[in-house]
Write an enzyme that holds these catalytic residues in place. Sequence first.
Site, PDB file in Angstrom:
ATOM      1  N   ASP A 121      27.609   6.692 -42.596  1.00 43.24           N
ATOM      2  CA  ASP A 121      27.159   5.296 -42.573  1.00 43.24           C
ATOM      3  C   ASP A 121      27.935   4.536 -41.500  1.00 43.24           C
ATOM      4  O   ASP A 121      29.164   4.436 -41.561  1.00 43.24           O
ATOM      5  CB  ASP A 121      27.386   4.667 -43.950  1.00 43.24           C
ATOM      6  CG  ASP A 121      26.812   3.265 -44.046  1.00 43.24           C
ATOM      7  OD1 ASP A 121      27.436   2.345 -43.493  1.00 43.24           O
ATOM      8  OD2 ASP A 121      25.767   3.085 -44.677  1.00 43.24           O
ATOM      9  N   HIS A 134      18.534  -6.682 -32.128  1.00 42.92           N
ATOM     10  CA  HIS A 134      17.935  -5.448 -32.652  1.00 42.92           C
ATOM     11  C   HIS A 134      17.899  -4.339 -31.599  1.00 42.92           C
ATOM     12  O   HIS A 134      18.052  -3.166 -31.931  1.00 42.92           O
ATOM     13  CB  HIS A 134      16.521  -5.737 -33.157  1.00 42.92           C
ATOM     14  CG  HIS A 134      16.495  -6.584 -34.393  1.00 42.92           C
ATOM     15  ND1 HIS A 134      17.015  -6.158 -35.590  1.00 42.92           N
ATOM     16  CD2 HIS A 134      16.038  -7.842 -34.610  1.00 42.92           C
ATOM     17  CE1 HIS A 134      16.866  -7.089 -36.505  1.00 42.92           C
ATOM     18  NE2 HIS A 134      16.278  -8.143 -35.937  1.00 42.92           N
ATOM     19  N   ASP A 138      19.436  -0.722 -32.158  1.00 42.23           N
ATOM     20  CA  ASP A 138      18.674   0.507 -31.938  1.00 42.23           C
ATOM     21  C   ASP A 138      19.392   1.426 -30.952  1.00 42.23           C
ATOM     22  O   ASP A 138      19.397   2.652 -31.113  1.00 42.23           O
ATOM     23  CB  ASP A 138      17.280   0.174 -31.401  1.00 42.23           C
ATOM     24  CG  ASP A 138      16.377  -0.447 -32.461  1.00 42.23           C
ATOM     25  OD1 ASP A 138      16.756  -0.420 -33.646  1.00 42.23           O
ATOM     26  OD2 ASP A 138      15.310  -0.965 -32.088  1.00 42.23           O
ATOM     27  N   GLU A 164      21.057   2.512 -41.245  1.00 43.59           N
ATOM     28  CA  GLU A 164      22.192   2.990 -40.451  1.00 43.59           C
ATOM     29  C   GLU A 164      22.842   4.220 -41.064  1.00 43.59           C
ATOM     30  O   GLU A 164      23.938   4.624 -40.671  1.00 43.59           O
ATOM     31  CB  GLU A 164      23.234   1.882 -40.285  1.00 43.59           C
ATOM     32  CG  GLU A 164      23.961   1.500 -41.564  1.00 43.59           C
ATOM     33  CD  GLU A 164      23.262   0.424 -42.366  1.00 43.59           C
ATOM     34  OE1 GLU A 164      23.942  -0.279 -43.122  1.00 43.59           O
ATOM     35  OE2 GLU A 164      22.030   0.290 -42.241  1.00 43.59           O
TER      36      GLU A 164
END
Length: 236
Positions: A121, A134, A138, A164
């Site tokens: 994570d 964003h 990404d 994630e």
Amino acid sequence: MRALTGHPLRPVTEMSPQRVLLVNLACMGAPALLIIQGVLQHGKVDWFAAGLGCITLFALVALRMFDLVSQVHDKARQLDAVAHIDALTALPNRRAWDLELSRRIAAARRHGSPVVVAILDLDHFKKYNDEHGHQGGDNLLSSAAAAWRGQLRPEDLLARYGGEEFGAIFDQSKLADADRIIERLQAVNPLGQTFSAGAAQWNGSETAEELLARADVALYAAKAAGRNRVYVSSIR
């Protein structure tokens, strides 16, 4: 990805009304010839020409059918590959992960071999996403996937678990082996970011869901302890 890029799809020819009409006229050619000859020649027909025409016609139709079936199979194969690939990271997606984990646990049960599952994570991903947008988030996800993939063995599987989170399956491995591999992943984590991980080794009898639940508990313990670390779940 080999399934997606290895054999590009051929464009499918549309069956226009004109094409359908042409095929039907061709199909009626041989019987029409027999009827015309039968009428004009009082029942005497050129059986050789009629037979050769029928054989040629059916061969052309069979070839066209074979080509259409091949195109359908190509589409089905690539659509199946797309359904199991995460578009952003080009890693296997959650569906592929679930199928592969079940398969590998079944293999481990048959052969008595060890297998370790880990959940990775990215730390503070929401904050990073808010600060960089964003597109930046990404980019972090795709960069992490590419960097980690280069550190894994051929038999290991890395997948986009969701958001994630990433999942890893380490075949023929024990917790100590998996811990060393995860340390390599931490060393190449991109853009100055870190991740937390929880790992669990299959105990020889539990289901895939039970194994994942233990890895998930270890992950939350790693995050609660300050992140940027690996916690493992002892074999029960």
